[in-house]
Design an enzyme around this catalytic site. Sequence first.
Site, PDB file in Angstrom:
ATOM      1  N   ALA A  13     105.345 -51.209 -98.766  1.00  8.80           N
ATOM      2  CA  ALA A  13     105.459 -52.468 -99.435  1.00  8.80           C
ATOM      3  C   ALA A  13     105.302 -53.802 -99.750  1.00  8.80           C
ATOM      4  CB  ALA A  13     106.247 -52.215-100.306  1.00  8.80           C
ATOM      5  N   GLY A  14     104.839 -54.065 -97.474  1.00  2.03           N
ATOM      6  CA  GLY A  14     104.713 -55.299 -97.343  1.00  2.03           C
ATOM      7  C   GLY A  14     103.299 -56.153 -97.735  1.00  2.03           C
ATOM      8  N   GLY A  17     100.216 -53.931 -99.041  1.00  2.00           N
ATOM      9  CA  GLY A  17     100.236 -52.804 -99.814  1.00  2.00           C
ATOM     10  C   GLY A  17     100.553 -52.920-101.263  1.00  2.00           C
ATOM     11  N   PHE A 116      96.827 -72.796 -83.825  1.00  3.07           N
ATOM     12  CA  PHE A 116      96.588 -71.511 -83.493  1.00  3.07           C
ATOM     13  C   PHE A 116      96.143 -70.886 -82.101  1.00  3.07           C
ATOM     14  CE2 PHE A 116     100.073 -68.414 -85.640  1.00  3.07           C
ATOM     15  CZ  PHE A 116     101.193 -69.525 -85.820  1.00  3.07           C
ATOM     16  N   ASP A 210     103.580 -44.472 -89.144  1.00  5.30           N
ATOM     17  CA  ASP A 210     104.465 -43.416 -89.749  1.00  5.30           C
ATOM     18  C   ASP A 210     102.876 -43.412 -90.858  1.00  5.30           C
ATOM     19  OD1 ASP A 210     106.651 -43.955 -89.378  1.00  5.30           O
ATOM     20  OD2 ASP A 210     107.445 -43.601 -92.104  1.00  5.30           O
ATOM     21  N   GLN A 229      98.784 -55.562 -78.751  1.00  7.91           N
ATOM     22  CA  GLN A 229      99.235 -56.584 -78.755  1.00  7.91           C
ATOM     23  C   GLN A 229     100.430 -56.601 -78.052  1.00  7.91           C
ATOM     24  OE1 GLN A 229      98.961 -59.984 -81.911  1.00  7.91           O
ATOM     25  NE2 GLN A 229      97.055 -60.632 -80.662  1.00  7.91           N
ATOM     26  N   HIS A 231     103.174 -59.961 -77.086  1.00  5.41           N
ATOM     27  CA  HIS A 231     102.917 -61.482 -77.895  1.00  5.41           C
ATOM     28  C   HIS A 231     103.935 -61.790 -76.363  1.00  5.41           C
ATOM     29  CE1 HIS A 231     104.468 -65.236 -79.351  1.00  5.41           C
ATOM     30  NE2 HIS A 231     103.275 -64.781 -80.682  1.00  5.41           N
ATOM     31  N   GLU A 244     104.033 -68.819 -82.147  1.00 10.87           N
ATOM     32  CA  GLU A 244     102.742 -69.629 -81.417  1.00 10.87           C
ATOM     33  C   GLU A 244     102.973 -70.643 -82.110  1.00 10.87           C
ATOM     34  OE1 GLU A 244      99.632 -66.862 -80.324  1.00 10.87           O
ATOM     35  OE2 GLU A 244      98.396 -68.451 -81.669  1.00 10.87           O
ATOM     36  N   HIS A 342     103.604 -56.268 -79.903  1.00 11.23           N
ATOM     37  CA  HIS A 342     103.276 -57.211 -80.875  1.00 11.23           C
ATOM     38  C   HIS A 342     103.423 -56.839 -82.203  1.00 11.23           C
ATOM     39  CE1 HIS A 342     104.647 -60.572 -83.323  1.00 11.23           C
ATOM     40  NE2 HIS A 342     102.949 -61.192 -83.258  1.00 11.23           N
ATOM     41  N   GLU A 366      97.923 -53.437 -91.294  1.00 11.76           N
ATOM     42  CA  GLU A 366      98.363 -53.288 -89.788  1.00 11.76           C
ATOM     43  C   GLU A 366      97.819 -51.472 -89.648  1.00 11.76           C
ATOM     44  OE1 GLU A 366     101.231 -55.047 -87.379  1.00 11.76           O
ATOM     45  OE2 GLU A 366     101.423 -54.186 -86.304  1.00 11.76           O
ATOM     46  N   SER A 382      96.465 -61.924 -89.013  1.00 11.01           N
ATOM     47  CA  SER A 382      97.201 -60.281 -89.845  1.00 11.01           C
ATOM     48  C   SER A 382      97.370 -60.756 -90.803  1.00 11.01           C
ATOM     49  CB  SER A 382      97.895 -59.996 -88.936  1.00 11.01           C
ATOM     50  OG  SER A 382      98.205 -59.051 -89.614  1.00 11.01           O
ATOM     51  N   LEU A 383      98.323 -61.812 -91.444  1.00  6.83           N
ATOM     52  CA  LEU A 383      98.423 -62.057 -92.475  1.00  6.83           C
ATOM     53  C   LEU A 383      97.413 -62.040 -94.007  1.00  6.83           C
ATOM     54  CD1 LEU A 383     101.777 -64.601 -92.628  1.00  6.83           C
ATOM     55  CD2 LEU A 383     101.328 -61.677 -92.816  1.00  6.83           C
TER      56      LEU A 383
HETATM   57  C1  LIG Z   1     108.246 -61.091 -86.120  1.00  4.03           C
HETATM   58  C2  LIG Z   1     106.847 -61.707 -86.787  1.00  4.03           C
HETATM   59  C3  LIG Z   1     105.867 -62.742 -87.057  1.00  4.03           C
HETATM   60  C4  LIG Z   1     104.552 -61.920 -87.495  1.00  4.03           C
HETATM   61  N1  LIG Z   1     104.037 -63.463 -87.440  1.00  4.03           N
HETATM   62  C5  LIG Z   1     102.597 -63.467 -88.301  1.00  4.03           C
HETATM   63  C6  LIG Z   1     102.312 -65.113 -88.914  1.00  4.03           C
HETATM   64  O1  LIG Z   1     102.756 -66.051 -88.666  1.00  4.03           O
HETATM   65  N2  LIG Z   1     101.061 -64.680 -89.109  1.00  4.03           N
HETATM   66  C7  LIG Z   1     100.017 -63.433 -89.227  1.00  4.03           C
HETATM   67  O2  LIG Z   1      98.952 -63.761 -89.647  1.00  4.03           O
HETATM   68  N3  LIG Z   1     100.491 -62.288 -88.435  1.00  4.03           N
HETATM   69  C8  LIG Z   1     101.865 -62.228 -88.465  1.00  4.03           C
HETATM   70  N4  LIG Z   1     102.788 -61.222 -87.801  1.00  4.03           N
HETATM   71  C9  LIG Z   1     102.278 -59.775 -88.266  1.00  4.03           C
HETATM   72  C10 LIG Z   1     102.105 -59.656 -89.951  1.00  4.03           C
HETATM   73  O3  LIG Z   1     102.869 -59.694 -90.447  1.00  4.03           O
HETATM   74  C11 LIG Z   1     102.041 -58.035 -89.518  1.00  4.03           C
HETATM   75  O4  LIG Z   1     100.574 -56.761 -89.093  1.00  4.03           O
HETATM   76  C12 LIG Z   1     101.794 -57.448 -91.332  1.00  4.03           C
HETATM   77  O5  LIG Z   1     102.991 -58.539 -91.949  1.00  4.03           O
HETATM   78  C13 LIG Z   1     101.654 -56.317 -91.564  1.00  4.03           C
HETATM   79  O6  LIG Z   1     101.411 -55.762 -93.171  1.00  4.03           O
HETATM   80  P1  LIG Z   1     101.333 -54.648 -93.947  1.00  4.03           P
HETATM   81  O7  LIG Z   1     101.584 -55.005 -95.010  1.00  4.03           O
HETATM   82  O8  LIG Z   1     100.195 -54.228 -93.370  1.00  4.03           O
HETATM   83  O9  LIG Z   1     102.745 -53.640 -92.793  1.00  4.03           O
HETATM   84  P2  LIG Z   1     104.378 -53.934 -93.558  1.00  4.03           P
HETATM   85  O10 LIG Z   1     104.891 -55.420 -93.927  1.00  4.03           O
HETATM   86  O11 LIG Z   1     104.624 -53.379 -91.825  1.00  4.03           O
HETATM   87  O12 LIG Z   1     104.938 -52.959 -94.080  1.00  4.03           O
HETATM   88  C14 LIG Z   1     104.923 -51.438 -93.988  1.00  4.03           C
HETATM   89  C15 LIG Z   1     105.584 -51.062 -95.417  1.00  4.03           C
HETATM   90  O13 LIG Z   1     105.406 -49.824 -95.190  1.00  4.03           O
HETATM   91  C16 LIG Z   1     106.691 -48.856 -95.423  1.00  4.03           C
HETATM   92  N5  LIG Z   1     106.666 -47.355 -94.853  1.00  4.03           N
HETATM   93  C17 LIG Z   1     105.949 -47.192 -93.336  1.00  4.03           C
HETATM   94  N6  LIG Z   1     106.195 -46.155 -93.519  1.00  4.03           N
HETATM   95  C18 LIG Z   1     106.820 -45.499 -95.055  1.00  4.03           C
HETATM   96  C19 LIG Z   1     106.740 -44.324 -95.149  1.00  4.03           C
HETATM   97  N7  LIG Z   1     106.627 -43.597 -94.162  1.00  4.03           N
HETATM   98  N8  LIG Z   1     107.231 -43.526 -96.595  1.00  4.03           N
HETATM   99  C20 LIG Z   1     106.865 -45.195 -97.140  1.00  4.03           C
HETATM  100  N9  LIG Z   1     107.432 -46.209 -97.390  1.00  4.03           N
HETATM  101  C21 LIG Z   1     106.548 -46.541 -95.229  1.00  4.03           C
HETATM  102  C22 LIG Z   1     107.758 -49.997 -95.536  1.00  4.03           C
HETATM  103  O14 LIG Z   1     109.037 -49.706 -96.104  1.00  4.03           O
HETATM  104  C23 LIG Z   1     107.078 -51.848 -95.612  1.00  4.03           C
HETATM  105  O15 LIG Z   1     106.902 -52.093 -97.196  1.00  4.03           O
HETATM  106  C24 LIG Z   1     104.193 -60.861 -86.820  1.00  4.03           C
HETATM  107  C25 LIG Z   1     104.394 -59.751 -87.071  1.00  4.03           C
HETATM  108  C26 LIG Z   1     106.330 -59.645 -86.498  1.00  4.03           C
HETATM  109  C27 LIG Z   1     106.635 -58.092 -85.966  1.00  4.03           C
END
Ligand SMILES: Cc1cc2nc3c(=O)[nH]c(=O)nc-3n(C[C@H](O)[C@H](O)[C@H](O)COP(=O)(O)OP(=O)(O)OC[C@H]3O[C@@H](n4cnc5c(N)ncnc54)[C@H](O)[C@@H]3O)c2cc1C
Length: 561
Positions: A13-14, A17, A116, A210, A229, A231, A244, A342, A366, A382-383
């Site tokens: 739910a990031g 999702g 950036f 996971d 990566q 950072h 950054e 990172h 990701e 990445s966002l």
């Molecule tokens: C500190 C930080 C700062 C960042 N800043 C930037 C930025 O400024 N700009 C940019 O472009 N990128 C940035 N990034 C990278 C970017 O934020 C991430 O790559 C991106 O948000 C990942 O999104 P996602 O939805 O793929 O995963 P996530 O947001 O990590 O969400 C993963 C989801 O999966 C769920 N999940 C995982 N495993 C399971 C399981 N087994 N069962 C059920 N649920 C599960 C979790 O509960 C969560 O809801 C940053 C990263 C970090 C760590």
Amino acid sequence: MECISHDIVIIGAGLAGQAAALAASPHADTAVFSKVHPLRSHSTAAQGGINAPFGNVGEDDWRKHAFDTVKGSDYLADQDSVEVLCRNITSRIIDVDACGAIFDRQADGRLAQRPFGGGSFPRTCYAGDSTGHEILDTLHSQLIKNNVKVYSEWMVTSLVVEGNVCQGAVAMDLRSGERHLVRSKAVILATGGAGKAYERSTNSYPCTGDGISLAYRAGAAICDMEFVQFHPTTLLGTNILVSEAARGEGGILLNAQGERFMQRYAPKMMDLAPRDIVTRSIQTELEQGRGAGEQGDHVWLDLRALGQGVLLQKLPQIYKLAQDFLDLDAAEDLIPVQPAQHYTMGGVRTNNDGETSVQRLLACGECACVSVHGANRLGGNSLADTLVFGHLAGERAVALVRRGEMPIVDRRHLEEGERDIDALLGEGGDSTVDIRRRLERIMWRKVGVFRSGQDLEGALREIQELQARYASASVPDGSRTFNTQLMQAIELGFLLDTANMTALGASLRRESRGSHYRRDFPQRDDQGWLRHTMFRSVAGRLEVYYEPVRVTQYQPERRSY
Ligand SMILES: Cc1cc2nc3c(=O)[nH]c(=O)nc-3n(C[C@H](O)[C@H](O)[C@H](O)COP(=O)(O)OP(=O)(O)OC[C@H]3O[C@@H](n4cnc5c(N)ncnc54)[C@H](O)[C@@H]3O)c2cc1C
């Protein structure tokens, strides 16, 4: 126990999702599973911003964004996928803006854009230094408005796959400890990165790979796991990220002698060179004895020229983090920073619509590898990736479920899933905590910023020993309610899978490209290695093969900044 059924099941739910859920939910019965509350997903930690070629500052367009991304990736990204990213991201940001996200703006009302790393234009849109938080909150309110069913604090522990078709998953309700069979016509993995395999990481606790491991165990192809990566700027000790954006707004890096050392490594872009280059430059300063502090383990980030006004307006989170965690005033003091893991560039191999090599199993964000980041991701991309490819995966899943029956799932899958979890419970087994600590240390020391054949082979041997120990490990706490020890033990199994792929891919790749730097093979080798490393599980054994990189417009060139 009743079986849960939804047309589309999204795991995670990031931002990825939630973007998928918003695209799918108006057209199909959609549910989201998340092991933490959706707003605690790592996406909320994203600070600096999201890239989009609006051209609000300078004559930018999608082609320039695409070129910067391909060059940043050290030419390993698939260029047709990069084009999809760069052509679609502006529309996705306009959607999020229309849903109420509060981005910073220019005086004329258009979105503000900051420079950036690796970008030839200021193209990073932002909400102060809490961009992820702002977008995630906005999407989440839409999820509530659309009545999307969210299983919050439910952990998926295995996928159900029969004859290379995904039929659902096994999930554990963390509150009660009960395990459920979940069936669906399509599953989308959006589980985020695998950074917690490293001792030093900016990632939050749930980032344990996971989805990558679940897909791997289910037979799906995984791609480019050796590209991790690091950072350049994280707070000394805690490794909390200093975005950054801090350098984008004018911050500079200094070594122990107060020298602006980046002029030696990237004379044009200096502190705003891509992350792989800045990280290696810092690490070189440290190794050559120009690190600051008694241990010589950090360099300085100097934000003093920005002044308190700009810091509080544009980087309030960073200002506060330096105050809370190091008792420093960024307007007056130098901030001690060091590199840390990172981002996971590799992941579940998908096409541009999010489909994996297992039918009806999709992936985005990701945990996926489309690949738009190749060997090195640009900050802010990445966002963008989560919104564009999350949306496309959601749309694709809708198209798939229109032509599909709800599968009849064999209960044997639940029984097998339960057996695997129960095997981790009990007294007297090996300590999962100890295995995890060792894994983190090995990954940081031997599969880190600088790598060598000898270190990588040693790391592989040690990871395989840890895998053997894991098979007889157990957690003594047998309680059902919020058994976090059990949850972490399951996560450790996932991390061991991803770490093994990372070390193996890195030991086989005899060149240096992007984030993967081999001291024994310091040059990029396009002849031999302009190709993706692919991993899959065949009869429980890890197999590696290679696939070509898709080049459309940009022929590989020497990469200098
Ligand atoms: C500190 C930080 C700062 C960042 N800043 C930037 C930025 O400024 N700009 C940019 O472009 N990128 C940035 N990034 C990278 C970017 O934020 C991430 O790559 C991106 O948000 C990942 O999104 P996602 O939805 O793929 O995963 P996530 O947001 O990590 O969400 C993963 C989801 O999966 C769920 N999940 C995982 N495993 C399971 C399981 N087994 N069962 C059920 N649920 C599960 C979790 O509960 C969560 O809801 C940053 C990263 C970090 C760590």
